[in-house]
Design an enzyme around this catalytic site. Structure first.
Site, PDB file in Angstrom:
ATOM      1  N   GLY A  11       0.745  -1.214  -0.039  1.00  0.00           N
ATOM      2  CA  GLY A  11       0.021  -0.022   0.003  1.00  0.00           C
ATOM      3  C   GLY A  11       0.846   1.446   0.032  1.00  0.00           C
ATOM      4  CB  THR A  36      -6.708  -1.536  -1.135  1.00  0.00           C
ATOM      5  OG1 THR A  36      -5.942  -1.783   0.090  1.00  0.00           O
ATOM      6  CG2 THR A  36      -8.257  -1.655  -1.088  1.00  0.00           C
ATOM      7  CE1 TYR A 146      -9.099   2.556   8.346  1.00  0.00           C
ATOM      8  CE2 TYR A 146      -9.835   4.909   8.667  1.00  0.00           C
ATOM      9  CZ  TYR A 146      -8.777   3.879   8.347  1.00  0.00           C
ATOM     10  OH  TYR A 146      -7.234   4.208   8.175  1.00  0.00           O
TER      11      TYR A 146
END
Ligand code: UDP
Length: 328
Positions: A11, A36, A146
């Site tokens: 990431g 991601t 989150y």
């Protein structure tokens, strides 16, 4: 040679951390499930003898052979678009993933640093945000997956510290930007830069009076490095206190990119925090740290990165789906 496990290594922040710890002479074990993350961010490291990569989801049991001195837990979706698309994985990596890594740290007698976030303050009622502020989070809103995972993550980390005597660190990361941000993650900086490069108007959400404070990635990494090497166990804010409204920021980007784009206004996403600015007194005092890169310099470097992306990459961008934002 000290051995460090970095999760979320492919990431944005994870890959910069890999670079930093390689530079410091560590043996780096990188882990990512690539939901991601992007291997492009770390592919320059694969040729090194002191680097290896595991394609693994840390929400499942984590095994790493050999000794480990440090663990950095940076695996998590980190943009509102991602929370909407993969809410369960977001909860799992913050909760189950953190539990697995704390267990691994205990087994290996390793020091562990957990990536927390300014999102634990929610839409803050205290400004600027000090580490003592408990926050104002909507548990069941779109960002709740989150925010609450990260709040749980802090709790379980402190429980392992207090109950098992584990050597833990918690960093609360505020908006950070720089090269390797994902162009299509929907966050404001890649969004604006992508729009400028494609010749589209810049989409400001709401009336643009909400504020953020943006920290350049090199400063953020330096703060995280210093925190890991310190002996401080409570959470520390790492971010740049230089605050700006999103409307002014859009104007700055138009100037920087030398384009003639206009600003267009779109609905404000649900639970979008109205203001955000870190109080970094603790980082200054305990770590002797403060950011050094100003917004103009940082944004210029970031724009250079986006400019080098291929046409195909530029077109792969995704726009936020406002119907999703406003769904119950
Ligand atoms: N934002 C915007 N236009 C965009 C993307 C984001 O005006 O195309 C706004 C968003 O509503 C928020 C701010 O920019 O107020 C920062 O958003 P981002 O998703 O980057 O991060 P976060 O909200 O998590 O700080």
């Amino acid at each position: 040679m000290k051995r460090i496990l970095i999760t979320g290594a492919a990431g944005f922040l994870g890959s910069h951390l890999c670079d930093r710890f390689i530079k410091e002479g560590f043996y780096v074990i990188a882990m990512d499930n690539l939901i991601t993350g992007d291997l492009k961010n770390i592919e320059h490291l694969f040729k090194l003898e002191n680097f290896e990569f595991y394609h693994h989801d840390v929400s499942k049991f984590v095994h790493v052979p050999g000794k480990l001195d440090y663990i950095l837990h940076f695996a998590s979706p980190a943009s509102p678009i991602d929370y909407l698309k993969i809410p369960i994985q977001t909860l799992k990596v913050g909760a189950l993933g953190t539990h697995n890594l704390l267990g691994l740290a205990k087994e290996k007698n390793a020091r562990i640093l957990i990536a927390s976030t300014s999102e634990i303050y929610g839409d803050p009622l205290v400004h600027p945000q000090t580490e003592e502020y408990y926050g104002n989070v909507n548990t069941i809103g779109p960002r709740g997956v989150y925010d609450e995972a990260k709040r749980f993550q802090e709790s379980i980390t402190m429980a392992y510290h207090r109950f098992h005597g584990l050597d833990t660190r918690i960093v609360r990361i505020f908006n950070t930007y720089g090269p390797r941000m994902r162009l299509n993650d929907g966050r404001v900086i890649p969004a604006f830069m992508g729009q400028a490069l494609r010749g589209e108007d810049l989409t400001v959400f709401g009336d643009g009076s909400q504020t953020r404070s943006f920290c350049y990635v090199d400063d953020e990494i330096e703060g995280i490095y210093r925190l890991l090497m310190s002996d401080y166990n409570l959470p520390v804010n790492i971010g740049n206190p230089n605050e700006i409204t999103i409307k002014e920021f859009a104007e700055e980007i138009i100037k920087l990119t030398g384009t003639n784009q206009k600003i267009v206004y779109k609905p404000l996403p649900k639970d979008d925090p109205m203001q955000r600015q870190p109080d970094i007194s603790k980082a200054r005092e305990i770590l002797g740290w403060e950011p050094e890169v100003g917004r103009e310099e940082g944004m210029r470097k970031t724009f250079e990165f986006f400019k080098k992306l291929s046409k195909a990459d530029l077109l792969k961008t995704e726009h936020r789906d406002f119907t999703l934002h406003n769904k119950k």
